[in-house]
Design a protein around this motif. Sequence first.
Motif, PDB file in Angstrom:
ATOM      1  N   ASP A 150     -68.309  10.396  19.146  1.00 16.98           N
ATOM      2  CA  ASP A 150     -67.596  11.729  20.569  1.00 16.98           C
ATOM      3  C   ASP A 150     -67.438  11.243  22.175  1.00 16.98           C
ATOM      4  O   ASP A 150     -66.502  11.814  22.185  1.00 16.98           O
ATOM      5  N   ASP A 151     -68.301   9.982  22.683  1.00 15.08           N
ATOM      6  CA  ASP A 151     -67.541  10.203  23.541  1.00 15.08           C
ATOM      7  C   ASP A 151     -66.498   9.143  23.737  1.00 15.08           C
ATOM      8  O   ASP A 151     -65.546   9.048  24.533  1.00 15.08           O
ATOM      9  N   LEU A 152     -66.296   8.419  22.660  1.00 12.04           N
ATOM     10  CA  LEU A 152     -64.856   7.559  22.376  1.00 12.04           C
ATOM     11  C   LEU A 152     -63.613   8.440  22.058  1.00 12.04           C
ATOM     12  O   LEU A 152     -62.541   8.416  22.165  1.00 12.04           O
ATOM     13  N   ARG A 153     -64.094   9.672  21.270  1.00 11.28           N
ATOM     14  CA  ARG A 153     -63.043  10.720  20.893  1.00 11.28           C
ATOM     15  C   ARG A 153     -62.271  10.737  22.619  1.00 11.28           C
ATOM     16  O   ARG A 153     -61.335  11.958  22.030  1.00 11.28           O
ATOM     17  N   ALA A 154     -63.723  11.083  23.428  1.00 10.94           N
ATOM     18  CA  ALA A 154     -63.200  12.133  24.603  1.00 10.94           C
ATOM     19  C   ALA A 154     -62.224  11.569  25.239  1.00 10.94           C
ATOM     20  O   ALA A 154     -61.533  11.931  26.459  1.00 10.94           O
ATOM     21  N   HIS A 155     -62.741   9.860  25.170  1.00  9.30           N
ATOM     22  CA  HIS A 155     -62.612   8.918  26.103  1.00  9.30           C
ATOM     23  C   HIS A 155     -60.413   9.181  25.620  1.00  9.30           C
ATOM     24  O   HIS A 155     -59.542   9.454  26.641  1.00  9.30           O
ATOM     25  N   LEU A 156     -59.938   8.869  24.565  1.00 12.39           N
ATOM     26  CA  LEU A 156     -58.708   8.517  23.917  1.00 12.39           C
ATOM     27  C   LEU A 156     -58.034   9.818  24.085  1.00 12.39           C
ATOM     28  O   LEU A 156     -56.972  10.556  23.930  1.00 12.39           O
ATOM     29  N   ALA A 157     -58.555  11.361  24.387  1.00 12.67           N
ATOM     30  CA  ALA A 157     -58.369  12.616  24.326  1.00 12.67           C
ATOM     31  C   ALA A 157     -58.195  12.863  26.056  1.00 12.67           C
ATOM     32  O   ALA A 157     -57.281  13.728  26.603  1.00 12.67           O
ATOM     33  N   ARG A 158     -58.356  11.572  26.736  1.00 10.90           N
ATOM     34  CA  ARG A 158     -58.340  11.370  27.830  1.00 10.90           C
ATOM     35  C   ARG A 158     -56.035  11.634  28.434  1.00 10.90           C
ATOM     36  O   ARG A 158     -56.091  10.689  27.820  1.00 10.90           O
ATOM     37  N   PRO A 159     -55.863  12.058  29.309  1.00 14.03           N
ATOM     38  CA  PRO A 159     -54.385  12.478  29.581  1.00 14.03           C
ATOM     39  C   PRO A 159     -53.776  11.446  29.314  1.00 14.03           C
ATOM     40  O   PRO A 159     -52.579  10.561  29.101  1.00 14.03           O
ATOM     41  N   GLU A 160     -54.251  10.221  30.847  1.00 14.38           N
ATOM     42  CA  GLU A 160     -53.762   8.621  30.332  1.00 14.38           C
ATOM     43  C   GLU A 160     -53.990   7.259  29.288  1.00 14.38           C
ATOM     44  O   GLU A 160     -52.997   7.260  28.482  1.00 14.38           O
ATOM     45  N   LEU A 161     -54.674   8.128  28.579  1.00 15.05           N
ATOM     46  CA  LEU A 161     -55.265   7.436  27.253  1.00 15.05           C
ATOM     47  C   LEU A 161     -53.944   8.321  25.760  1.00 15.05           C
ATOM     48  O   LEU A 161     -53.795   7.786  25.008  1.00 15.05           O
ATOM     49  N   ALA A 162     -53.699  10.025  25.820  1.00 16.68           N
ATOM     50  CA  ALA A 162     -52.780  10.149  24.499  1.00 16.68           C
ATOM     51  C   ALA A 162     -51.753   9.258  25.760  1.00 16.68           C
ATOM     52  O   ALA A 162     -50.621   9.511  24.662  1.00 16.68           O
ATOM     53  N   HIS A 163     -51.521   9.618  26.419  1.00 13.91           N
ATOM     54  CA  HIS A 163     -49.713   9.478  27.193  1.00 13.91           C
ATOM     55  C   HIS A 163     -49.637   7.831  26.483  1.00 13.91           C
ATOM     56  O   HIS A 163     -48.373   7.296  25.944  1.00 13.91           O
ATOM     57  N   PHE A 164     -50.630   6.705  26.667  1.00 10.38           N
ATOM     58  CA  PHE A 164     -50.199   5.782  26.516  1.00 10.38           C
ATOM     59  C   PHE A 164     -49.970   6.125  24.832  1.00 10.38           C
ATOM     60  O   PHE A 164     -48.979   4.868  24.768  1.00 10.38           O
ATOM     61  N   GLN A 165     -51.277   6.441  24.354  1.00  8.48           N
ATOM     62  CA  GLN A 165     -51.064   6.159  22.839  1.00  8.48           C
ATOM     63  C   GLN A 165     -49.484   6.895  21.612  1.00  8.48           C
ATOM     64  O   GLN A 165     -49.253   6.464  21.207  1.00  8.48           O
ATOM     65  N   GLN A 166     -49.213   7.744  22.788  1.00 11.57           N
ATOM     66  CA  GLN A 166     -47.400   8.655  22.496  1.00 11.57           C
ATOM     67  C   GLN A 166     -45.945   7.582  22.890  1.00 11.57           C
ATOM     68  O   GLN A 166     -45.355   7.711  22.663  1.00 11.57           O
ATOM     69  N   HIS A 167     -46.574   7.263  23.830  1.00  8.55           N
ATOM     70  CA  HIS A 167     -45.568   5.799  24.421  1.00  8.55           C
ATOM     71  C   HIS A 167     -45.818   4.483  24.172  1.00  8.55           C
ATOM     72  O   HIS A 167     -45.026   3.931  24.964  1.00  8.55           O
ATOM     73  N   ARG A 168     -47.178   4.177  23.201  1.00  9.21           N
ATOM     74  CA  ARG A 168     -47.332   2.877  23.513  1.00  9.21           C
ATOM     75  C   ARG A 168     -46.203   1.584  22.787  1.00  9.21           C
ATOM     76  O   ARG A 168     -46.026   0.694  22.887  1.00  9.21           O
ATOM     77  N   MET A 169     -44.949   2.381  21.762  1.00 10.69           N
ATOM     78  CA  MET A 169     -44.554   1.058  21.199  1.00 10.69           C
ATOM     79  C   MET A 169     -42.784   1.350  22.120  1.00 10.69           C
ATOM     80  O   MET A 169     -42.144   0.360  21.975  1.00 10.69           O
ATOM     81  N   ASP A 170     -43.027   2.180  24.104  1.00  6.96           N
ATOM     82  CA  ASP A 170     -42.169   1.537  24.279  1.00  6.96           C
ATOM     83  C   ASP A 170     -42.419  -0.061  24.899  1.00  6.96           C
ATOM     84  O   ASP A 170     -41.536  -0.261  25.598  1.00  6.96           O
ATOM     85  N   TYR A 171     -43.849  -0.266  24.787  1.00  5.29           N
ATOM     86  CA  TYR A 171     -44.471  -1.394  25.475  1.00  5.29           C
ATOM     87  C   TYR A 171     -44.643  -2.487  24.119  1.00  5.29           C
ATOM     88  O   TYR A 171     -44.648  -3.719  24.603  1.00  5.29           O
ATOM     89  N   LEU A 172     -44.587  -2.612  23.255  1.00  7.18           N
ATOM     90  CA  LEU A 172     -45.156  -2.915  22.336  1.00  7.18           C
ATOM     91  C   LEU A 172     -44.109  -3.059  21.188  1.00  7.18           C
ATOM     92  O   LEU A 172     -43.065  -2.480  20.847  1.00  7.18           O
ATOM     93  N   ARG A 173     -44.197  -4.933  21.035  1.00  6.95           N
ATOM     94  CA  ARG A 173     -43.263  -5.641  19.915  1.00  6.95           C
ATOM     95  C   ARG A 173     -44.048  -5.182  18.996  1.00  6.95           C
ATOM     96  O   ARG A 173     -42.905  -5.118  17.690  1.00  6.95           O
ATOM     97  N   GLU A 174     -44.950  -4.701  18.475  1.00  5.84           N
ATOM     98  CA  GLU A 174     -45.418  -4.325  17.170  1.00  5.84           C
ATOM     99  C   GLU A 174     -47.027  -3.450  17.717  1.00  5.84           C
ATOM    100  O   GLU A 174     -47.764  -3.684  18.519  1.00  5.84           O
ATOM    101  N   ASP A 175     -47.043  -2.652  16.270  1.00  8.70           N
ATOM    102  CA  ASP A 175     -48.305  -1.290  16.972  1.00  8.70           C
ATOM    103  C   ASP A 175     -49.225  -2.185  16.787  1.00  8.70           C
ATOM    104  O   ASP A 175     -50.223  -3.189  16.707  1.00  8.70           O
ATOM    105  N   LEU A 176     -50.360  -1.739  17.701  1.00  8.95           N
ATOM    106  CA  LEU A 176     -51.783  -1.969  18.296  1.00  8.95           C
ATOM    107  C   LEU A 176     -52.553  -2.184  16.867  1.00  8.95           C
ATOM    108  O   LEU A 176     -52.346  -1.579  16.389  1.00  8.95           O
ATOM    109  N   GLU A 177     -52.745  -3.480  16.435  1.00  8.47           N
ATOM    110  CA  GLU A 177     -53.902  -3.661  15.369  1.00  8.47           C
ATOM    111  C   GLU A 177     -55.165  -3.383  15.924  1.00  8.47           C
ATOM    112  O   GLU A 177     -55.647  -4.289  17.197  1.00  8.47           O
ATOM    113  N   ILE A 178     -56.296  -2.226  15.581  1.00 10.06           N
ATOM    114  CA  ILE A 178     -57.472  -1.880  15.984  1.00 10.06           C
ATOM    115  C   ILE A 178     -58.442  -2.537  14.460  1.00 10.06           C
ATOM    116  O   ILE A 178     -58.009  -2.320  13.474  1.00 10.06           O
ATOM    117  N   HIS A 179     -59.805  -2.477  14.761  1.00 10.86           N
ATOM    118  CA  HIS A 179     -60.927  -2.976  13.844  1.00 10.86           C
ATOM    119  C   HIS A 179     -61.748  -2.230  14.622  1.00 10.86           C
ATOM    120  O   HIS A 179     -62.788  -2.345  15.252  1.00 10.86           O
TER     121      HIS A 179
END
Length: 108
Positions: free
Chosen positions: A70-99
């Motif tokens: 739940d704490d991680l979900r709250a973090h990801l919902a913060r405006p700056e993180l939500a904005h990054f998630q939405q626009h991450r491919m503007d910066y990345l050559r391939e999508d995030l690799e998450i484990h």
Amino acid sequence: MKIVVPEGDGAVGIYGFARPKPERADELERLLLSFVEPTRAEPGSMQYQVHRDVADPSTFVFYELWRSADDLRAHLARPELAHFQQHRMDYLREDLEIHWLTPLSVTP
């Protein structure tokens, strides 16, 4: 890719890789580093680190440890993180690799 936090009780860890477009690498580094202090101040944030891969310095590696999903979900919902998630491919050559990690030894 929408980041979906797994269900579960207890702490949750995450590590991943961000591989930027060469022309956006410096900008992405500044952006990732701008998340560090505010994230560390969030409730439930136990550890938040950004690294460069020694073998491939163009790759950023991140590690996070959260008290709960739940704490991680709250973090990801913060405006700056939500904005990054939405626009991450503007910066990345391939999508995030998450484990996802289930911590077995958590420092109190």
